[in-house]
Design a protein around this motif. Sequence first.
Motif, short mmCIF file in Angstrom:
data_model
loop_
_atom_site.label_atom_id
_atom_site.label_comp_id
_atom_site.label_asym_id
_atom_site.label_seq_id
_atom_site.Cartn_x
_atom_site.Cartn_y
_atom_site.Cartn_z
N ASP A 1 -21.73 -35.26 -1.15
CA ASP A 1 -22.14 -36.60 -0.76
C ASP A 1 -23.46 -36.49 -0.02
O ASP A 1 -23.88 -35.40 0.38
CB ASP A 1 -21.06 -37.27 0.11
CG ASP A 1 -20.88 -36.57 1.44
OD1 ASP A 1 -21.72 -36.76 2.33
OD2 ASP A 1 -19.90 -35.81 1.58
N HIS A 2 -24.12 -37.61 0.14
CA HIS A 2 -25.49 -37.59 0.66
C HIS A 2 -25.58 -36.96 2.05
O HIS A 2 -26.43 -36.09 2.29
CB HIS A 2 -26.04 -39.01 0.70
CG HIS A 2 -27.39 -39.10 1.34
ND1 HIS A 2 -28.53 -38.63 0.73
CD2 HIS A 2 -27.78 -39.58 2.56
CE1 HIS A 2 -29.57 -38.82 1.53
NE2 HIS A 2 -29.14 -39.40 2.64
N VAL B 1 -27.17 -32.38 5.73
CA VAL B 1 -26.84 -31.37 6.75
C VAL B 1 -26.99 -29.97 6.16
O VAL B 1 -27.53 -29.06 6.81
CB VAL B 1 -25.42 -31.60 7.29
CG1 VAL B 1 -24.99 -30.43 8.18
CG2 VAL B 1 -25.36 -32.91 8.07
N LEU B 2 -26.52 -29.77 4.94
CA LEU B 2 -26.68 -28.47 4.30
C LEU B 2 -28.16 -28.10 4.15
O LEU B 2 -28.56 -26.95 4.39
CB LEU B 2 -26.04 -28.48 2.91
CG LEU B 2 -24.60 -27.98 2.80
CD1 LEU B 2 -24.09 -28.20 1.38
CD2 LEU B 2 -24.48 -26.52 3.20
N GLY B 3 -28.97 -29.08 3.79
CA GLY B 3 -30.40 -28.83 3.67
C GLY B 3 -31.03 -28.44 5.00
O GLY B 3 -31.89 -27.55 5.05
N LEU B 4 -30.60 -29.08 6.06
CA LEU B 4 -31.11 -28.74 7.39
C LEU B 4 -30.69 -27.33 7.81
O LEU B 4 -31.47 -26.59 8.42
CB LEU B 4 -30.62 -29.76 8.42
CG LEU B 4 -31.23 -31.17 8.30
CD1 LEU B 4 -30.51 -32.14 9.23
CD2 LEU B 4 -32.73 -31.15 8.60
N PHE C 1 -28.40 -29.52 -1.78
CA PHE C 1 -29.13 -29.71 -0.52
C PHE C 1 -29.85 -31.05 -0.46
O PHE C 1 -30.76 -31.24 0.35
CB PHE C 1 -30.12 -28.56 -0.32
CG PHE C 1 -29.48 -27.21 -0.21
CD1 PHE C 1 -28.80 -26.85 0.93
CD2 PHE C 1 -29.50 -26.32 -1.27
CE1 PHE C 1 -28.17 -25.61 1.03
CE2 PHE C 1 -28.87 -25.09 -1.20
CZ PHE C 1 -28.21 -24.74 -0.03
N GLY C 2 -29.48 -31.96 -1.35
CA GLY C 2 -30.03 -33.31 -1.29
C GLY C 2 -31.44 -33.44 -1.80
O GLY C 2 -32.15 -34.37 -1.43
#
Length: 353
Positions: free
Chosen positions: A15-16, A21-24, A351-352
């Motif tokens: 989900d977005h 958060v994963l990308g951060l 990772f969005g």
Amino acid sequence: MNRTDPGANLAALRDHNTAVVLGLLRCAGPAGASRAELAARAGLTPQAVSKITGRLRDAGLAAEAGRRASTGGKPATALRLVPGAAHAVGVHLDRDALTVTLVDLTGTETATRTAPLDFGAGAEAVLDAVAGAVSALLADHATGDVLGAGVAVPGPLDHRSGVLHRVTGFPRWDGFPLRDALGERLGLPVVVDKDTNAAALGLALRAPRATGSFAYLHLGTGLGAGLVLDGGVHRGPRTGAGEFGHQVVMVDGPQCACGDRGCLEALCLAAVAEGDTTRAARLLGVGALNLVRLLDIDGVLLGGGVVLARPAAFVDGVRDALGGVVPVDVAPEGARVVVGGAAELVLAPLFGV
């Protein structure tokens, strides 16, 4: 499956907000980030971040990275991405070579194999070569969860359906459903995109200078461009953007493999075949100048086997043609820029990106 197997929970994590958060966490590196830092950067509430990071830890994708220095209260715990929790495969199908790579969640190379390939040998021969190379790579490097395979291939093609069109010089591929055919062979989710788009995506995610808007120009067995505009890869509605080599720069010029005359690709490759690197670099620079004037981009990155064989000559030639309007350099990933970007085709959505 056990609780720490990322494959057990990835579907629930797509989900977005979780991707943000994963990308951060990926950007934070080994030092990680505290929940408060993640909340501030993501624009989420601390409670939302706490729930997300709890799920990420349960899936084995995040772990503690130590404690922050105390500012008067209880020291905050930093969290980091677990790079080896899952992997992705990258495949570069060039006209004369096959390269496969395995990367972790940070995009870092675990292993890579390269072998000769005859792209004109037909679909079955190419599929057999890819399936064999990927199987051998995974057999030699136990990885746990493999999220999928990203495939970079010469265009034109439709990246949404993974169907190839009339690949320049190889019209037999027109209409071939490469994504579905390879997915069946590999038993993995497959994403297909043009080689230059894959390279541009990888650069946008990883290269220090590759921010804002830039063009990646790839001169190897063909000539194409990957475009990053306002931070994202620009493909166009039909994946037609970036057919850089087929701009006509000489009316009634020599025949190009695409069927037109006077294409930049035909002129560049002819100069390369004659050993005239200076002329090839100047021609590449003329095309780059047209692109910079048309799109007002911030920089130009160069890659491909021909460029990497004489990098200084090509950088100087393109730089001279541009007259210092924007910076010009060789893509920092070197020979891995396409295959590494292919693997990022699988990782980016997680990772969005």
